[in-house]
Design a protein around this motif. Structure first.
Motif, PDB file in Angstrom:
ATOM      1  N   GLN A  52      36.291  48.937  40.077  1.00 20.48           N
ATOM      2  CA  GLN A  52      35.805  47.765  39.245  1.00 20.48           C
ATOM      3  C   GLN A  52      36.879  46.763  39.202  1.00 20.48           C
ATOM      4  O   GLN A  52      38.105  46.964  38.606  1.00 20.48           O
ATOM      5  CB  GLN A  52      35.160  48.188  38.065  1.00 20.48           C
ATOM      6  N   VAL A  53      36.413  45.449  39.802  1.00 20.89           N
ATOM      7  CA  VAL A  53      37.317  44.248  39.267  1.00 20.89           C
ATOM      8  C   VAL A  53      37.252  43.807  37.841  1.00 20.89           C
ATOM      9  O   VAL A  53      36.371  43.839  37.314  1.00 20.89           O
ATOM     10  CB  VAL A  53      37.081  43.176  40.112  1.00 20.89           C
ATOM     11  N   ILE A  54      38.524  43.837  37.125  1.00 20.28           N
ATOM     12  CA  ILE A  54      38.517  43.792  35.754  1.00 20.28           C
ATOM     13  C   ILE A  54      38.491  42.175  35.497  1.00 20.28           C
ATOM     14  O   ILE A  54      38.223  41.723  34.546  1.00 20.28           O
ATOM     15  CB  ILE A  54      39.643  44.677  35.103  1.00 20.28           C
ATOM     16  N   ARG A  55      39.529  41.738  36.180  1.00 24.37           N
ATOM     17  CA  ARG A  55      39.785  40.207  35.837  1.00 24.37           C
ATOM     18  C   ARG A  55      40.716  39.651  37.559  1.00 24.37           C
ATOM     19  O   ARG A  55      40.843  40.771  38.213  1.00 24.37           O
ATOM     20  CB  ARG A  55      40.690  39.936  34.688  1.00 24.37           C
ATOM     21  N   THR A  56      41.110  38.541  37.358  1.00 28.17           N
ATOM     22  CA  THR A  56      41.957  38.030  38.528  1.00 28.17           C
ATOM     23  C   THR A  56      43.351  37.514  37.809  1.00 28.17           C
ATOM     24  O   THR A  56      43.396  36.968  36.738  1.00 28.17           O
ATOM     25  CB  THR A  56      41.193  37.040  39.461  1.00 28.17           C
ATOM     26  N   THR A  99      44.731  34.652  45.027  1.00 31.23           N
ATOM     27  CA  THR A  99      43.861  35.161  44.151  1.00 31.23           C
ATOM     28  C   THR A  99      44.022  36.982  44.089  1.00 31.23           C
ATOM     29  O   THR A  99      43.679  37.378  45.052  1.00 31.23           O
ATOM     30  CB  THR A  99      42.443  34.727  43.886  1.00 31.23           C
ATOM     31  N   LEU A 100      44.573  37.374  42.991  1.00 25.58           N
ATOM     32  CA  LEU A 100      44.799  38.726  43.076  1.00 25.58           C
ATOM     33  C   LEU A 100      43.537  39.428  42.115  1.00 25.58           C
ATOM     34  O   LEU A 100      43.444  39.172  41.078  1.00 25.58           O
ATOM     35  CB  LEU A 100      45.886  39.323  42.621  1.00 25.58           C
ATOM     36  N   LEU A 101      42.766  40.324  42.753  1.00 28.26           N
ATOM     37  CA  LEU A 101      41.611  41.032  42.020  1.00 28.26           C
ATOM     38  C   LEU A 101      42.741  42.329  41.405  1.00 28.26           C
ATOM     39  O   LEU A 101      43.146  42.927  42.204  1.00 28.26           O
ATOM     40  CB  LEU A 101      41.053  41.579  42.997  1.00 28.26           C
ATOM     41  N   LEU A 102      42.328  42.330  39.944  1.00 25.93           N
ATOM     42  CA  LEU A 102      42.961  43.208  39.298  1.00 25.93           C
ATOM     43  C   LEU A 102      41.808  44.338  38.884  1.00 25.93           C
ATOM     44  O   LEU A 102      40.874  43.941  38.425  1.00 25.93           O
ATOM     45  CB  LEU A 102      43.599  42.770  37.853  1.00 25.93           C
ATOM     46  N   ARG A 103      42.296  45.479  38.894  1.00 24.03           N
ATOM     47  CA  ARG A 103      41.102  46.589  38.998  1.00 24.03           C
ATOM     48  C   ARG A 103      41.217  47.817  38.023  1.00 24.03           C
ATOM     49  O   ARG A 103      42.256  48.086  37.309  1.00 24.03           O
ATOM     50  CB  ARG A 103      40.955  47.169  40.396  1.00 24.03           C
ATOM     51  N   SER A 104      40.085  48.610  37.890  1.00 24.08           N
ATOM     52  CA  SER A 104      40.071  49.582  36.771  1.00 24.08           C
ATOM     53  C   SER A 104      40.687  50.735  37.450  1.00 24.08           C
ATOM     54  O   SER A 104      41.036  51.694  36.582  1.00 24.08           O
ATOM     55  CB  SER A 104      38.718  49.833  36.507  1.00 24.08           C
ATOM     56  N   TRP A 124      44.150  46.183  30.135  1.00 26.31           N
ATOM     57  CA  TRP A 124      45.032  47.101  31.161  1.00 26.31           C
ATOM     58  C   TRP A 124      44.115  47.095  32.444  1.00 26.31           C
ATOM     59  O   TRP A 124      42.989  47.315  32.550  1.00 26.31           O
ATOM     60  CB  TRP A 124      45.023  48.508  30.461  1.00 26.31           C
ATOM     61  N   ALA A 125      44.869  46.591  33.427  1.00 26.77           N
ATOM     62  CA  ALA A 125      44.266  46.672  34.744  1.00 26.77           C
ATOM     63  C   ALA A 125      45.323  46.801  35.985  1.00 26.77           C
ATOM     64  O   ALA A 125      46.420  46.579  35.623  1.00 26.77           O
ATOM     65  CB  ALA A 125      43.739  45.292  34.966  1.00 26.77           C
ATOM     66  N   TRP A 126      44.996  47.339  36.987  1.00 28.13           N
ATOM     67  CA  TRP A 126      45.843  47.766  38.118  1.00 28.13           C
ATOM     68  C   TRP A 126      45.813  46.743  39.122  1.00 28.13           C
ATOM     69  O   TRP A 126      44.961  46.093  39.338  1.00 28.13           O
ATOM     70  CB  TRP A 126      45.268  48.895  38.901  1.00 28.13           C
ATOM     71  N   GLY A 127      47.102  46.325  39.610  1.00 26.39           N
ATOM     72  CA  GLY A 127      47.257  45.288  40.768  1.00 26.39           C
ATOM     73  C   GLY A 127      48.056  45.845  41.782  1.00 26.39           C
ATOM     74  O   GLY A 127      48.982  46.607  41.510  1.00 26.39           O
TER      75      GLY A 127
END
Length: 121
Positions: free
Chosen positions: A68-72, A56-61, A104-107
């Motif tokens: 902040q976690v935007i989604r996974t 599970t990868l947390l995708l962040r702001s 749009w999220a950073w991984g």
């Protein structure tokens, strides 16, 4: 909010603003129609294909683990990478990818494999 967090958020917001205004360079990636391989993403040359390797990868702001976690995303998910930047190091890898899959999220690049590196933000 800490100065470091505000700086990271400002960097992310600036990156998105530049991306919205500037016309990205055409790249020959797996989804590009110019490569002759096609793909199911409309042949958009702005993106590079990546595959998530973490369970599970947390995708962040922002490109750091404190944002902040935007989604996974789950292991095996195919993601669209718009660009890469330098951010907080995750197990020795300081590259982060800006993903454009709905939001749009950073991984962390530590957990996303690509055949070729995406362009720089």
């Amino acid at each position: 909010m800490a100065l470091r967090s505000r700086l990271a958020i400002s960097l992310a917001a600036g990156t998105l603003a530049v991306a919205a205004v500037a016309t990205p360079a055409v790249a020959d990636d797996e989804w590009g129609s110019q490569s002759g391989r096609g793909g199911d993403h409309g042949g958009d040359q702005r993106f590079t294909r990546g595959v998530v390797t973490a369970s599970t990868l947390l995708l962040r702001s922002a490109p750091n683990r404190g944002s902040q976690v935007i989604r996974t995303a789950r292991q095996g998910d195919v993601v669209r990478i718009f660009c890469q930047t330098v951010g907080q190091s995750v197990q020795g890898n300081n590259r982060w990818y800006l993903l454009a899959d709905g939001t749009w999220a950073w991984g962390s690049a530590r957990y996303i494999t690509t055949k070729r590196p995406p362009r720089w933000c």
